[in-house]
Design an enzyme around this catalytic site. Structure first.
Site, mmCIF file in Angstrom:
data_model
loop_
_atom_site.group_PDB
_atom_site.id
_atom_site.type_symbol
_atom_site.label_atom_id
_atom_site.label_comp_id
_atom_site.label_asym_id
_atom_site.label_seq_id
_atom_site.Cartn_x
_atom_site.Cartn_y
_atom_site.Cartn_z
ATOM 1 N N GLU A 41 -3.549 4.979 7.713
ATOM 2 C CA GLU A 41 -3.961 4.059 6.668
ATOM 3 C C GLU A 41 -2.770 3.142 6.387
ATOM 4 O OE1 GLU A 41 -5.202 5.772 2.904
ATOM 5 O OE2 GLU A 41 -5.478 3.762 2.065
ATOM 6 N N ARG A 67 -0.033 20.230 9.500
ATOM 7 C CA ARG A 67 0.849 19.086 9.345
ATOM 8 C C ARG A 67 2.299 19.541 9.355
ATOM 9 N NH1 ARG A 67 -1.183 15.788 5.428
ATOM 10 N NH2 ARG A 67 0.755 14.860 4.788
ATOM 11 N N LYS A 82 3.184 10.050 1.565
ATOM 12 C CA LYS A 82 3.349 8.598 1.430
ATOM 13 C C LYS A 82 3.450 8.195 -0.030
ATOM 14 C CE LYS A 82 0.416 7.155 4.810
ATOM 15 N NZ LYS A 82 -0.551 6.220 5.391
#
Ligand code: ATP
Ligand code: MG
Length: 575
Positions: A45, A271, A281
Site C-alpha cells: 500500500e 511476518r 508503517k
C-alpha cells in the site's frame, strides 16, 4: 567510486535459496499440474516507505517467481486515498529495484481495477449477496458481536435488489457524505469467523486519489479488492502475512461468488519482527512526522531507503532474508542476524582505508622535517585483484586517542610511554614523551621511529604486540563521522503506544574532527568502505565537497558470529 570497486553486488537470481513450506506448495502445484506457470505479486500500500519486513515479502514473492520460472507483479494496493501519495509509489519502485528485483512490464495498481471491481459489486447485489447498510460505523461495530457472541442482522439487510442497486449507484455518484452508507456482503452474522459477518465491501470517501483523482466517491475494502485483483492478474499463489489468515475464508467467498477470470489461492507466512526495531508503517510514519528522525531514509530507520543510506548492500538484505527462512509461526529475529549478514557482505566487497575518528597528534622527532614518503597499502587483504594504493607518511601524524594510554593496565599493548608499536604499512614507533595542555589533557605524543622497520617488520626479528592505524596530518582530510547505534534502546521497544519513550538517546554519535586518508574523497555516496580496525562506513549525501560526512554502517565486532560458531560446535543450526 574508489578504484578497483565494481558495481554493488551480484543479482538476486544468482544466489541459491532455502526450501520452505510455501516453496513446497508451489513445487507440488506445478508437479501436479494444478499450476501451469506460477504468478505471485508483491502488493504494497503506497502509504509509507518499505521496511526490512517488506524485504522478506519481496524476496519471497520475487524469489519464488524467479526460481520456478514464473512472474511476480508489483501491484500497488491503492484503495485508501487519504493515506496514499505519489512519493511513496516512486520510493517503493526504487527500493524494490535496488533490492535486486524486476517486475518487467508487470506493474499494476488496484485502482486500475476500480471499474471492474464496481461491476462485481453490482453482480453481488443482483445475486442478493450484498446490500447497502445505512447504519453508522459505530452501530456496525456494535452489532458485529464478539468472539463469543453472534452478531445482529442489520435492519437494512433485506432491502430489495432494486433499492440496493439504486443506493449503491447513488453512493458512486457522490450523493451521500462520508460514512452515510456502506455496501456489505450478505454472508452470515452468526459466523464463527467475524470477517464473514457481513463484511464491508465499499465505503464512501470523498478524497483525492493520487491516480484516479476525484473520479471515485466510493472505495473498495482491502478484502474486496485484493482477491479480485489477484484473479484479474492471474496470480496463482497470493502470499501474505499471518494476520490475513482469518481473512482467507472471505478471500475465497468473494472469488467463489464472482465471475472472476482465474482462481488464486492465499497462503500465509509469519511476518518479520526484529529486536530493537519497530516494523509498523504507522510507527515509522510517526517517527518521521514527529521529527524523531530526519526522514524516511534516515540511516537509523529500518526502511530499505534508510538501510541503503546507511551503506547496507542489497545482497546483505537478501542474504539475511534467506538465513531467517519462511515459517508459519511468529517470532522475533535477533538484530545480530542482520548485522552478521551485513558484515559478511561488506567484508567481501569493502575496500580498506585508514581513518582516525578521534585524532591524537604524534610527532616523529627523528623523522626529517619536510620529508614525505609514499608507502604501499593493500586495498583488500583477501582480494589481490583489488590492488594497492600509495599513502603518504610524514613527521606529523594522527593516531586514534583510544590507541594511547598514559598509565596502561597490564593487558594494554598499544601505545604508552616507552612502548613500541607498529604503524600499519609504515614503521615501528616508540612513545618518548607526552605533551599536555593546561587542563592536563594529552594533546600530543613525541615519538621516535626505527628507519630499519620500513614496511612494518624489524630486520632483527623483534616483535611488537600491536599494529595501529594512522594518517599523515598534512595529507589527511577533515571529516565528520556519524556513528550510528540502534534507534531504540530496548530489544522490545514498548509497543506501538509508547515507542517514543524507548528511543535511544545515543542513536547517533557525531565525531566532528575525524581525519581520513585523502583517497576517501573519491568515495561515492553509499559505497561501502572499511576503516581499518573501526568498521564499515560510507560517505553520506550530507557531505560538502571539501568536508565529507561518513556514516558508520556497522562496527567490526562480531559477537554474533561467535555465537553461531558456538552453536554449530554444539550441533545446533546456525540461525
Ligand atoms: P503495516 O506495516 O502498517 O502493518 P503493511 O506492512 O501491511 O502495513 P503493506 O504495504 O500492505 O503494509 O505490505 C505489503 C506486503 O508486505 C503485504 O503482503 C504484507 O503482508 C507484507 N509485509 C508487511 N510487513 C511485513 C513484515 N514485517 N514481514 C513480512 N512481510 C511483511
Ligand atoms: Mg497491509
Amino acid at each position: 567510486m574508489l578504484p578497483g570497486e565494481g558495481a554493488t553486488g551480484d543479482t538476486a537470481a544468482s544466489e541459491t535459496v532455502n526450501r520452505d513450506f510455501i516453496r513446497d506448495i508451489v513445487a507440488a502445484d506445478l508437479a501436479a499440474g494444478r499450476t501451469k506457470a506460477v504468478v505471485t505479486r508483491f502488493p504494497p500500500e503506497p502509504n509509507g516507505y518499505l521496511h526490512i519486513g517488506h524485504a522478506k515479502s519481496i524476496c519471497l514473492n520475487f524469489g519464488i517467481a524467479e526460481e520456478f520460472g514464473g512472474q511476480c507483479n508489483l501491484r500497488f494496493d491503492d484503495t485508501n486515498p487519504t493515506k496514499e501519495e505519489q512519493e511513496y509509489i516512486d520510493a517503493i519502485q526504487r527500493d524494490v529495484r535496488w533490492l535486486g528485483f524486476d517486475w518487467g512490464s508487470n506493474l499494476f495498481f488496484a485502482s486500475d481495477y476500480f471499474e471492474r471491481l464496481y461491476g462485481w459489486a453490482e453482480d453481488l447485489i443482483r445475486a442478493g449477496k450484498a446490500y447497502v447498510d445505512d447504519q453508522s460505523q459505530d452501530e456496525i461495530r456494535l452489532n458485529r458481536g464478539t468472539l463469543t457472541e453472534p452478531g445482529r442482522n442489520s435492519p437494512f439487510r433485506d432491502r430489495t435488489v432494486e433499492e440496493n442497486l439504486d443506493l449503491f449507484r447513488r453512493m458512486r455518484a457522490g450523493e451521500f457524505p462520508n460514512g452515510a452508507r456502506v455496501l456489505r456482503a450478505k454472508i452470515d452474522m452468526a459466523s464463527g469467523n467475524i470477517n464473514l459477518r457481513d463484511p464491508v465491501l465499499y465505503r464512501i470517501l470523498h478524497a483525492h486519489h493520487p491516480r484516479t483523482g476525484t473520479a471515485w466517491k466510493i472505495y473498495p475494502s482491502y478484502d474486496f479488492a485484493h482477491g479480485q485483483s489477484d484473479a484479474i492478474e492471474g496470480v496463482t499463489h497470493s502470499i501474505c502475512t499471518l494476520e490475513f489468515e482469518d481473512h482467507r475464508p472471505l478471500y475465497d467467498w468473494c472469488l467463489e461468488n464472482l465471475n472472476v477470470p482465474s482462481r488464486p489461492r492465499q497462503y500465509e507466512f509469519a511476518r518479520l519482527n526484529l529486536t530493537y526495531t519497530l516494523l509498523s508503517k504507522r510507527v515509522l510514519t510517526e517517527l518521521v512526522r514527529g521529527g524523531h528522525v530526519t526522514g524516511w531514509d534516515d540511516p537509523r530507520m529500518p526502511t530499505i531507503a534508510g538501510l541503503r543510506r546507511r551503506g547496507v548492500p542489497p545482497e546483505a538484505i537478501r542474504d539475511f532474508v534467506k538465513r531467517i527462512g519462511v515459517a508459519k509461526a511468529n517470532s522475533v529475529v535477533d538484530m545480530g542476524m542482520l548485522d552478521f549478514a551485513v558484515r559478511e557482505a561488506l567484508n567481501k566487497t569493502a575496500l580498506r582505508r585508514m581513518a582516525v575518528l578521534k585524532p591524537l597528534k604524534i610527532t616523529i622527532e627523528n623523522y626529517p622535517e619536510g620529508q614525505v614518503e609514499e608507502l604501499e597499502a593493500v586495498n583488500h587483504p583477501d582480494d589481490a585483484a583489488a590492488g594497492s594504493r600509495k599513502i603518504k607518511f610524514s613527521r606529523e601524524l594522527f593516531i586514534e586517542q583510544d590507541d594511547f594510554m598514559e598509565n596502561p593496565p597490564k593487558k594494554f599493548f598499544r601505545l604508552s610511554p616507552g612502548m613500541e608499536v607498529r604503524l600499519r604499512y609504515a614503521y615501528f614507533v616508540t612513545c618518548r614523551d607526552v605533551v599536555k595542555n593546561d587542563a592536563g589533557e594529552v594533546v600530543e605524543l613525541r615519538c621516535t621511529y626505527d628507519p630499519a622497520t620500513k614496511g612494518g617488520n624489524a630486520p632483527d626479528g623483534r616483535k611488537v604486540k600491536a599494529t595501529i592505524h594512522w594518517v599523515s596530518a598534512a595529507h589527511s582530510v577533515a571529516a565528520e563521522v556519524r556513528v550510528l547505534n540502534p534507534l531504540f534502546a530496548r530489544p522490545d521497544p514498548g509497543g506501538a503506544e509508547n515507542f517514543a519513550a524507548d528511543l535511544n538517546p545515543q542513536s547517533i554519535e557525531v565525531l566532528p574532527d575525524s581525519r581520513l586518508e585523502p583517497s576517501l574523497l573519491d568515495a561515492a555516496i553509499e559505497q561501502p568502505v572499511q576503516f581499518e580496525r573501526q568498521g564499515y562506513f560510507c560517505r553520506d549525501r550530507d557531505s560538502a565537497p571539501d568536508r565529507p560526512v561518513f556514516i558508520r554502517t556497522i562496527g567490526l565486532r562480531d559477537t554474533f558470529a561467535k555465537d553461531v560458531a558456538k552453536d554449530a560446535a554444539k550441533g545446533k543450526a546456525g540461525g
